[in-house]
Design a protein around this motif. Structure first.
Motif, mmCIF file in Angstrom:
data_model
loop_
_atom_site.group_PDB
_atom_site.id
_atom_site.type_symbol
_atom_site.label_atom_id
_atom_site.label_comp_id
_atom_site.label_asym_id
_atom_site.label_seq_id
_atom_site.Cartn_x
_atom_site.Cartn_y
_atom_site.Cartn_z
ATOM 1 N N ASN A 1 -24.222 -17.694 7.571
ATOM 2 C CA ASN A 1 -22.830 -17.908 7.216
ATOM 3 C C ASN A 1 -22.074 -16.412 7.288
ATOM 4 O OD1 ASN A 1 -22.927 -20.458 6.485
ATOM 5 N ND2 ASN A 1 -23.191 -20.274 4.353
ATOM 6 N N ASN A 2 -22.888 -15.523 6.844
ATOM 7 C CA ASN A 2 -22.502 -14.147 6.868
ATOM 8 C C ASN A 2 -22.257 -13.610 8.475
ATOM 9 O OD1 ASN A 2 -21.956 -13.667 4.245
ATOM 10 N ND2 ASN A 2 -23.988 -13.133 4.020
ATOM 11 N N LEU A 3 -23.497 -13.994 9.338
ATOM 12 C CA LEU A 3 -23.212 -13.669 10.604
ATOM 13 C C LEU A 3 -22.013 -14.330 11.500
ATOM 14 C CD1 LEU A 3 -27.077 -14.182 11.766
ATOM 15 C CD2 LEU A 3 -25.784 -12.018 11.497
ATOM 16 N N ASN A 4 -21.754 -15.433 11.178
ATOM 17 C CA ASN A 4 -21.028 -16.061 11.855
ATOM 18 C C ASN A 4 -19.432 -15.445 11.251
ATOM 19 O OD1 ASN A 4 -22.153 -18.046 13.562
ATOM 20 N ND2 ASN A 4 -22.155 -19.525 11.605
ATOM 21 N N ARG A 5 -19.420 -15.126 10.293
ATOM 22 C CA ARG A 5 -18.058 -14.336 9.584
ATOM 23 C C ARG A 5 -17.733 -13.123 10.283
ATOM 24 N NH1 ARG A 5 -17.681 -11.452 4.961
ATOM 25 N NH2 ARG A 5 -19.849 -12.083 4.252
ATOM 26 N N GLU B 1 -3.457 -12.222 -1.379
ATOM 27 C CA GLU B 1 -3.733 -13.561 -1.738
ATOM 28 C C GLU B 1 -4.757 -13.638 -2.750
ATOM 29 O OE1 GLU B 1 -4.110 -16.503 1.484
ATOM 30 O OE2 GLU B 1 -3.875 -14.903 2.711
ATOM 31 N N PHE B 2 -5.012 -14.736 -3.489
ATOM 32 C CA PHE B 2 -5.914 -15.054 -4.462
ATOM 33 C C PHE B 2 -6.809 -15.756 -3.489
ATOM 34 C CE2 PHE B 2 -7.338 -17.528 -8.434
ATOM 35 C CZ PHE B 2 -7.769 -16.179 -9.163
ATOM 36 N N LYS B 3 -7.911 -15.332 -3.735
ATOM 37 C CA LYS B 3 -9.227 -15.664 -2.496
ATOM 38 C C LYS B 3 -10.391 -15.997 -3.397
ATOM 39 C CE LYS B 3 -7.804 -14.003 1.763
ATOM 40 N NZ LYS B 3 -8.346 -13.175 3.072
ATOM 41 N N LYS B 4 -11.396 -16.797 -2.693
ATOM 42 C CA LYS B 4 -12.709 -16.843 -3.174
ATOM 43 C C LYS B 4 -13.573 -16.168 -2.239
ATOM 44 C CE LYS B 4 -15.724 -20.570 -4.435
ATOM 45 N NZ LYS B 4 -16.130 -22.110 -4.452
ATOM 46 N N CYS B 5 -14.360 -15.338 -2.768
ATOM 47 C CA CYS B 5 -15.320 -14.423 -1.895
ATOM 48 C C CYS B 5 -16.162 -15.308 -1.170
ATOM 49 C CB CYS B 5 -16.135 -13.739 -3.037
ATOM 50 S SG CYS B 5 -17.314 -12.646 -2.206
ATOM 51 N N MET B 6 -16.412 -14.756 0.125
ATOM 52 C CA MET B 6 -17.396 -15.630 1.216
ATOM 53 C C MET B 6 -18.735 -15.333 0.728
ATOM 54 S SD MET B 6 -15.026 -16.994 3.143
ATOM 55 C CE MET B 6 -15.572 -17.075 5.043
ATOM 56 N N ARG B 7 -18.979 -14.506 0.026
ATOM 57 C CA ARG B 7 -20.189 -14.159 -0.123
ATOM 58 C C ARG B 7 -20.762 -14.591 -1.592
ATOM 59 N NH1 ARG B 7 -22.964 -9.462 2.814
ATOM 60 N NH2 ARG B 7 -24.704 -9.879 1.615
ATOM 61 N N PHE C 1 -10.869 -13.379 -6.565
ATOM 62 C CA PHE C 1 -10.274 -11.997 -6.625
ATOM 63 C C PHE C 1 -9.036 -12.040 -5.686
ATOM 64 C CE2 PHE C 1 -11.347 -10.903 -2.032
ATOM 65 C CZ PHE C 1 -11.959 -11.722 -1.543
ATOM 66 N N MET C 2 -8.570 -10.762 -5.986
ATOM 67 C CA MET C 2 -7.317 -10.637 -5.359
ATOM 68 C C MET C 2 -7.439 -9.760 -4.100
ATOM 69 S SD MET C 2 -4.768 -12.293 -6.565
ATOM 70 C CE MET C 2 -2.928 -11.348 -6.251
ATOM 71 N N SER C 3 -7.131 -10.033 -2.967
ATOM 72 C CA SER C 3 -7.289 -9.082 -1.851
ATOM 73 C C SER C 3 -7.061 -9.614 -0.466
ATOM 74 C CB SER C 3 -8.912 -8.531 -1.686
ATOM 75 O OG SER C 3 -8.957 -7.843 -0.563
ATOM 76 N N ASP C 4 -6.878 -8.759 0.390
ATOM 77 C CA ASP C 4 -6.529 -9.270 1.842
ATOM 78 C C ASP C 4 -8.095 -9.397 2.538
ATOM 79 O OD1 ASP C 4 -3.798 -9.421 1.685
ATOM 80 O OD2 ASP C 4 -3.632 -7.285 2.098
ATOM 81 N N ASN C 5 -9.148 -9.084 1.725
ATOM 82 C CA ASN C 5 -10.323 -9.180 2.621
ATOM 83 C C ASN C 5 -11.059 -10.581 2.343
ATOM 84 O OD1 ASN C 5 -10.422 -6.529 3.425
ATOM 85 N ND2 ASN C 5 -10.811 -5.940 1.135
ATOM 86 N N ASP C 6 -12.100 -10.946 2.988
ATOM 87 C CA ASP C 6 -12.694 -12.079 2.742
ATOM 88 C C ASP C 6 -13.709 -12.068 1.817
ATOM 89 O OD1 ASP C 6 -11.647 -13.297 5.021
ATOM 90 O OD2 ASP C 6 -13.062 -12.470 6.516
ATOM 91 N N VAL C 7 -14.153 -10.910 1.282
ATOM 92 C CA VAL C 7 -14.997 -10.793 0.144
ATOM 93 C C VAL C 7 -14.440 -9.913 -0.792
ATOM 94 C CG1 VAL C 7 -17.215 -10.978 1.632
ATOM 95 C CG2 VAL C 7 -16.341 -9.141 1.193
ATOM 96 N N SER D 1 -19.472 -3.848 -0.238
ATOM 97 C CA SER D 1 -20.714 -2.523 0.047
ATOM 98 C C SER D 1 -21.746 -3.430 0.890
ATOM 99 C CB SER D 1 -20.965 -1.901 -1.039
ATOM 100 O OG SER D 1 -21.419 -2.674 -2.082
ATOM 101 N N LYS D 2 -22.183 -4.900 0.437
ATOM 102 C CA LYS D 2 -23.246 -5.536 1.085
ATOM 103 C C LYS D 2 -22.725 -5.791 2.362
ATOM 104 C CE LYS D 2 -24.398 -7.611 -3.509
ATOM 105 N NZ LYS D 2 -24.055 -8.696 -4.305
ATOM 106 N N ASP D 3 -21.608 -6.132 2.521
ATOM 107 C CA ASP D 3 -21.244 -6.499 4.045
ATOM 108 C C ASP D 3 -21.418 -5.334 4.823
ATOM 109 O OD1 ASP D 3 -20.414 -8.964 3.729
ATOM 110 O OD2 ASP D 3 -18.121 -8.756 4.253
#
Ligand SMILES: [Zn+2]
Length: 77
Positions: free
Chosen positions: A59-63, A2-8, A13-19, A25-27
């Motif tokens: 926000n990151n903790l909740n994620r 999917e085309f997604k907006k990075c949570m961080r 970006f295009m990915s199945d991840n949230d970031v 790497s920060k995650d």
């Protein structure tokens, strides 16, 4: 994929991840820091306390918690 907006960082970006790949790497660093804090078996009264102790924003903790990316978390909410 999917085309997604990075949570961080908010970039698109295009990915199945949230970031995006820059933030993955920060995650990972945040999660390992968090797991070492949680290994100390201190119970926190809130996400805010854990955020202050770890330096990781709420926000990151909740994620991480909702994605079950961290080990059992002992928070008395
Ligand atoms: Zn990002």
């Amino acid at each position: 994929m999917e085309f997604k907006k990075c949570m961080r960082c908010g970039c698109f970006f295009m990915s199945d991840n949230d970031v995006c790949c820059n933030c993955q790497s920060k995650d990972r660093m945040d999660i390992s820091k968090l797991n070492s804090i949680l290994d100390e078996n201190i119970s926190y009264n809130s996400i805010e306390d854990l955020s202050i102790a770890s330096g990781i924003n709420i926000n990151n903790l909740n994620r991480f918690i909702s994605n079950k990316q961290i080990s059992d978390i002992d928070i008395n909410l």
